[in-house]
Scaffold this active site. Sequence first.
Site, PDB file in Angstrom:
ATOM      1  N   TYR A 125       6.533 -10.104   6.552  1.00 35.36           N
ATOM      2  CA  TYR A 125       6.481  -8.669   6.835  1.00 35.36           C
ATOM      3  C   TYR A 125       7.017  -8.397   8.229  1.00 35.36           C
ATOM      4  O   TYR A 125       6.887  -9.225   9.132  1.00 35.36           O
ATOM      5  CB  TYR A 125       5.045  -8.153   6.769  1.00 35.36           C
ATOM      6  CG  TYR A 125       4.521  -7.891   5.383  1.00 35.36           C
ATOM      7  CD1 TYR A 125       4.631  -6.627   4.798  1.00 35.36           C
ATOM      8  CD2 TYR A 125       3.883  -8.892   4.658  1.00 35.36           C
ATOM      9  CE1 TYR A 125       4.125  -6.378   3.533  1.00 35.36           C
ATOM     10  CE2 TYR A 125       3.373  -8.651   3.389  1.00 35.36           C
ATOM     11  CZ  TYR A 125       3.499  -7.390   2.833  1.00 35.36           C
ATOM     12  OH  TYR A 125       2.996  -7.147   1.581  1.00 35.36           O
TER      13      TYR A 125
ATOM     14  N   ASP B  68       0.823  -1.203   0.000  1.00 33.39           N
ATOM     15  CA  ASP B  68       0.000   0.000   0.000  1.00 33.39           C
ATOM     16  C   ASP B  68       0.862   1.259   0.000  1.00 33.39           C
ATOM     17  O   ASP B  68       2.083   1.203   0.159  1.00 33.39           O
ATOM     18  CB  ASP B  68      -0.913   0.020   1.229  1.00 33.39           C
ATOM     19  CG  ASP B  68      -1.957  -1.083   1.199  1.00 33.39           C
ATOM     20  OD1 ASP B  68      -2.303  -1.544   0.089  1.00 33.39           O
ATOM     21  OD2 ASP B  68      -2.430  -1.481   2.283  1.00 33.39           O
TER      22      ASP B  68
END
EC number: 5.4.99.12
Length: 294
Positions: free
Chosen positions: A122, A64
Amino acid sequence: MAIAEEPAQAPVIQRIALVIQYLGQGFCGWQRQPRQRSVQGELESAIAAVVGHPVSVQSAGRTDTGVHAAAQVAHFETTSPIPAHRWPSVLNGRLTPDLNIRAAAIVPANWHARFSASYRRYRYTIYTDPCPNLFLNSYVWHYYQAPLCENQMQAALQTLVGYHHLAAFQRSGSKRQHAWVHVQDAWVRRRDSLIEIEVQASGFLYGMIRLLVGLLVQVGEGSRSLESFTDIWVNQRRDRVRHAAPPQGLCLLRIGYPDSPFPVDAWFDTQPLFVLPSSRNDSESLSPCAVSLG
């Protein structure tokens, strides 16, 4: 008697895989967007300028706006004869300093950056010191309003390991057909003023990590119990997950493949310096007075 000309050979199409780093604050995210600067758009423009034809760059995951990547993976197809080892230097000469190619490899035609991947990993980093650090501000969530208990956060996060329906951690607007996620590994650790949250899964829901971290912080500060955290995701109470952590603390660390096309050293030196292990004693010993100039 005329000699028949041999038919021209069709150009060979090669599929090239890339390991990519980028700083998220300068991009609207990975995916190409009209009149906005995206990682995909910048790469496609740079590659097309080199090979002389349009290309489509497909990634392992779509980050994002504001989210960083230490080792994103993507692929494209081209008829260019440029050897794989030259692609990083060729492209880096055309890319801006916030976007970098770490490695490249020729892969089979059926290899896909997204569908061939076995996991994504992540890391989210929180900085808890009340005093801001200018060297960290762009890469961490500066959260100091309340003390955070990493042990409570770890206990909550561990409940997600396994194959679960995690619709509570999915932002609206997702095109994914289901919300089942196989979380393979997850942990929370503290290093001085940094709290690191790492999650590895076969895939992630839209906005999942930032929504998850927002809820974990509530657990860590004591405003939400472990039982409440578990109830929210088990019973899919999306309405109770109201706060997403800011994007700058999130970094895509690595994409895993059963047979990685990249050499082992392609993954070295791909993480920000502040998240690398260090020794407080070592850093304290490096005073100017201890350096010999003679």
